[in-house]
Design a protein around this motif. Sequence first.
Motif, PDB file in Angstrom:
ATOM      1  N   ASN A   9       1.078  -1.196  -0.113  1.00 17.61           N
ATOM      2  CA  ASN A   9       0.152   0.063  -0.006  1.00 17.61           C
ATOM      3  C   ASN A   9       0.754   1.234   0.068  1.00 17.61           C
ATOM      4  OD1 ASN A   9      -2.674   1.187   0.385  1.00 17.61           O
ATOM      5  ND2 ASN A   9      -1.915   1.932   2.315  1.00 17.61           N
ATOM      6  N   PRO A  10       0.691   2.323  -0.783  1.00 12.14           N
ATOM      7  CA  PRO A  10      -0.662   2.446  -1.706  1.00 12.14           C
ATOM      8  C   PRO A  10      -0.300   1.986  -3.141  1.00 12.14           C
ATOM      9  CG  PRO A  10       0.635   4.743  -1.411  1.00 12.14           C
ATOM     10  CD  PRO A  10       1.412   3.537  -0.648  1.00 12.14           C
ATOM     11  N   ILE A  11      -1.069   0.940  -3.467  1.00 11.61           N
ATOM     12  CA  ILE A  11      -0.744   0.448  -5.007  1.00 11.61           C
ATOM     13  C   ILE A  11      -2.187   0.542  -5.395  1.00 11.61           C
ATOM     14  CG2 ILE A  11      -0.609  -1.875  -6.104  1.00 11.61           C
ATOM     15  CD1 ILE A  11       2.026  -0.895  -4.794  1.00 11.61           C
ATOM     16  N   LEU A  12      -1.858   1.002  -6.888  1.00  9.63           N
ATOM     17  CA  LEU A  12      -3.075   1.493  -7.733  1.00  9.63           C
ATOM     18  C   LEU A  12      -3.589   0.012  -8.391  1.00  9.63           C
ATOM     19  CD1 LEU A  12      -1.861   4.534  -9.609  1.00  9.63           C
ATOM     20  CD2 LEU A  12      -3.200   4.302  -7.725  1.00  9.63           C
ATOM     21  N   ASP A  13      -4.719   0.069  -8.858  1.00 11.66           N
ATOM     22  CA  ASP A  13      -5.323  -1.062  -9.442  1.00 11.66           C
ATOM     23  C   ASP A  13      -4.516  -1.465 -10.629  1.00 11.66           C
ATOM     24  OD1 ASP A  13      -7.290  -1.350  -7.396  1.00 11.66           O
ATOM     25  OD2 ASP A  13      -8.954  -0.242  -8.689  1.00 11.66           O
ATOM     26  N   GLY A  14      -4.406  -2.645 -10.841  1.00 13.25           N
ATOM     27  CA  GLY A  14      -3.440  -2.822 -12.201  1.00 13.25           C
ATOM     28  C   GLY A  14      -2.016  -2.833 -12.025  1.00 13.25           C
ATOM     29  N   VAL A  29       9.810  -5.066  -6.065  1.00 14.49           N
ATOM     30  CA  VAL A  29       9.686  -4.798  -7.503  1.00 14.49           C
ATOM     31  C   VAL A  29       8.215  -4.609  -7.693  1.00 14.49           C
ATOM     32  CG1 VAL A  29       9.859  -5.427  -9.762  1.00 14.49           C
ATOM     33  CG2 VAL A  29      11.759  -5.883  -8.065  1.00 14.49           C
ATOM     34  N   LEU A  30       7.675  -3.397  -8.469  1.00 14.89           N
ATOM     35  CA  LEU A  30       6.549  -3.210  -9.065  1.00 14.89           C
ATOM     36  C   LEU A  30       6.467  -3.581 -10.655  1.00 14.89           C
ATOM     37  CD1 LEU A  30       5.065   0.132  -7.561  1.00 14.89           C
ATOM     38  CD2 LEU A  30       4.913  -2.145  -6.516  1.00 14.89           C
ATOM     39  N   THR A  31       5.339  -4.285 -10.813  1.00 17.41           N
ATOM     40  CA  THR A  31       5.039  -4.660 -12.021  1.00 17.41           C
ATOM     41  C   THR A  31       3.589  -4.547 -12.411  1.00 17.41           C
ATOM     42  OG1 THR A  31       4.751  -6.969 -11.569  1.00 17.41           O
ATOM     43  CG2 THR A  31       6.991  -6.373 -12.506  1.00 17.41           C
ATOM     44  N   ARG A  32       3.155  -4.660 -13.667  1.00 15.17           N
ATOM     45  CA  ARG A  32       1.746  -4.547 -13.885  1.00 15.17           C
ATOM     46  C   ARG A  32       1.136  -6.126 -13.552  1.00 15.17           C
ATOM     47  NH1 ARG A  32       1.380  -1.395 -19.373  1.00 15.17           N
ATOM     48  NH2 ARG A  32       2.342  -3.166 -20.068  1.00 15.17           N
ATOM     49  N   SER A  33      -0.018  -5.942 -12.956  1.00 12.05           N
ATOM     50  CA  SER A  33      -0.611  -7.222 -12.334  1.00 12.05           C
ATOM     51  C   SER A  33      -0.807  -8.347 -13.432  1.00 12.05           C
ATOM     52  CB  SER A  33      -2.002  -6.902 -11.910  1.00 12.05           C
ATOM     53  OG  SER A  33      -1.892  -6.118 -10.827  1.00 12.05           O
ATOM     54  N   GLY A  34      -0.056  -9.611 -13.285  1.00 14.19           N
ATOM     55  CA  GLY A  34      -0.257 -10.448 -14.043  1.00 14.19           C
ATOM     56  C   GLY A  34       0.700 -10.594 -15.262  1.00 14.19           C
ATOM     57  N   GLN A  35       1.304  -9.407 -15.522  1.00 16.48           N
ATOM     58  CA  GLN A  35       2.212  -9.507 -16.985  1.00 16.48           C
ATOM     59  C   GLN A  35       3.524 -10.030 -16.609  1.00 16.48           C
ATOM     60  OE1 GLN A  35       2.824  -5.557 -18.432  1.00 16.48           O
ATOM     61  NE2 GLN A  35       3.753  -6.480 -20.130  1.00 16.48           N
ATOM     62  N   THR A  36       3.815 -11.043 -17.385  1.00 11.66           N
ATOM     63  CA  THR A  36       5.037 -11.824 -17.203  1.00 11.66           C
ATOM     64  C   THR A  36       6.071 -11.649 -18.357  1.00 11.66           C
ATOM     65  OG1 THR A  36       4.127 -14.009 -17.810  1.00 11.66           O
ATOM     66  CG2 THR A  36       4.285 -13.210 -15.465  1.00 11.66           C
ATOM     67  N   THR A  37       5.410 -11.087 -19.671  1.00 14.61           N
ATOM     68  CA  THR A  37       6.187 -11.177 -20.916  1.00 14.61           C
ATOM     69  C   THR A  37       6.088  -9.680 -21.569  1.00 14.61           C
ATOM     70  OG1 THR A  37       4.097 -11.892 -22.298  1.00 14.61           O
ATOM     71  CG2 THR A  37       5.791 -13.664 -21.254  1.00 14.61           C
ATOM     72  N   GLN A  55       3.928   4.270 -10.684  1.00 15.92           N
ATOM     73  CA  GLN A  55       2.848   3.749 -11.072  1.00 15.92           C
ATOM     74  C   GLN A  55       1.786   4.149 -12.472  1.00 15.92           C
ATOM     75  OE1 GLN A  55       0.800   1.726  -7.580  1.00 15.92           O
ATOM     76  NE2 GLN A  55       1.592   3.372  -6.665  1.00 15.92           N
ATOM     77  N   ARG A  56       1.518   5.240 -12.293  1.00 15.72           N
ATOM     78  CA  ARG A  56       0.578   5.957 -13.520  1.00 15.72           C
ATOM     79  C   ARG A  56       1.329   5.696 -14.830  1.00 15.72           C
ATOM     80  NH1 ARG A  56      -4.493   6.362 -11.732  1.00 15.72           N
ATOM     81  NH2 ARG A  56      -4.332   7.782  -9.532  1.00 15.72           N
ATOM     82  N   LEU A  57       2.657   6.064 -15.133  1.00 16.13           N
ATOM     83  CA  LEU A  57       3.204   5.689 -16.110  1.00 16.13           C
ATOM     84  C   LEU A  57       3.411   4.320 -16.567  1.00 16.13           C
ATOM     85  CD1 LEU A  57       5.174   7.113 -18.237  1.00 16.13           C
ATOM     86  CD2 LEU A  57       7.105   6.459 -16.914  1.00 16.13           C
ATOM     87  N   MET A  58       3.581   3.551 -15.756  1.00 16.91           N
ATOM     88  CA  MET A  58       3.404   1.881 -15.634  1.00 16.91           C
ATOM     89  C   MET A  58       2.134   1.617 -16.293  1.00 16.91           C
ATOM     90  SD  MET A  58       5.334   0.506 -12.359  1.00 16.91           S
ATOM     91  CE  MET A  58       4.975  -1.059 -12.681  1.00 16.91           C
ATOM     92  N   LEU A  59       1.175   2.065 -15.884  1.00 15.61           N
ATOM     93  CA  LEU A  59      -0.315   1.704 -16.375  1.00 15.61           C
ATOM     94  C   LEU A  59      -0.569   2.304 -17.635  1.00 15.61           C
ATOM     95  CD1 LEU A  59      -2.299   2.213 -13.029  1.00 15.61           C
ATOM     96  CD2 LEU A  59      -1.612  -0.007 -14.051  1.00 15.61           C
TER      97      LEU A  59
END
Length: 363
Positions: A9-14, A29-37, A55-59
Amino acid sequence: MDLTPVQANPILDGIQASDVDTTRLRVRVLTRSGQTTGRPLLLVHGNISSSLFYQRLMLALPDDVLPIAPDLRGYGETEPKPIDATRGLRDHVDDVVALLDALGLSEVDAMGWSMGGGVVTRLAIEAPGRVRTLTLQAPISPYGYGCTKGENGELVFDDAAGTGGGGANPRLVELLAAKDADGSGTPQSPEMVSPRATLRSLYVFPQAAPSPDEDMWVAAMLTTHTGPGFYPGDSTTSSNWPGFAPGVKGILNSMSPKYCRWDDIVDIDQKPPVLWVRGDRDLIVGDAAGLDLAVLGQAGLIPGYPGADVLPAQPMIAQTRAVLEKYAAAGGSYRELTLPQVGHSPHLERQDDVLQALLQHIA
C-alpha cells in the motif's frame, strides 16, 4: 519471469508488488498485475522516493512493454542494507544487475529519474550489453551534485566541501525518520521543510491545487530510511566553506563529486541511444539549482559564502549537455527534450509527453 504478489500500500489497481531474492539483497519490485512477458523496461527512481512514483506511467504503457520498477536500497520496501558512498552509485548498480539476473533478463530498456539517471547510466557503463536504450529524466550531473565548476566538472575544493551528508536539512531528516508528512502543519498548509511541502515546491512546478496522487507520492517519500548509512549519510569537517565535506556512508555522499560521476559513458564501446528529458523549471537539477549550496550562499541563506569567483553555482545542465555531445561525437546518439513550465518530475507533470517520447525512443 515468475513473480509472487505481496500485499502493499498504496498500490493502484493494475499494479502488483513482489519481493525478489537476489544474491545481494531482497528487492521490492512493482510490475503490472499478471504481466510476465513483453519488452522489459527498467524504471529507476531517485532520492527520497520509491517505485511508487512510477505507477501511473506503468499503467499507461502499451501491453507489449513490461515495466519493472524496483525500490533501491535505502528506499521503499527493499531490504535496508547500508550504502557504501565511496563506491558512488555502484551499490545501486550492482543491486540492479543482481535483480536482472534473478529475473532472467539479459537486456532492458532503462529509464532513470534524478539520482536514478546516474544509476542507469552507470549500469550501461558497468554492465556492457545489458542496456538497450537509456532514458535520463532530470538526471544528476555527470560530475555529481555540487562543488564543481565549468562544463568539464572541475572540483572547486579538493575535499568536495559543501557536498554530501552534511548538506541535508536536519528538520527534513527528522520528519522523514518520524514518517511525518506535514510536520507542525497540516496537509492543507504543511510545514515549510516537510516532505509534503518539499514535494510541492521542488519535485513539481508549483500548481494551484495539489495533484490527486499527492498522498501516494508523499507516502513514497516517507519510505526513505534515515541514518549514517542511508539518508543523508555521515560527514566530516572541512576548513573550506561551509565547514563540512563528504563522509563515506549514505546516499548524499554517494552523489558527491568526490565519489560520483558518469562522464566515462563517452568511452564505452556499446553505446545505447540516449533520451534526455527535463523540465525548464527544475529547481533540483539546473544550472543554478535551488539545492546547490553555492546558490543558497549567494542568496545569503548560508553565512560566510566565499563568492561566485571562488564557488560558482554548478552548471548541471551545461555539464550534462557537454558530456552527451562528446558521447555523440564518439559514436553514440542523444536527443534532448525540454518541457516548458515543468519541474523536476516530467513523468508526473506531463505524462503524455514523456510517454510519447519514451515509446519513440525505445522503438
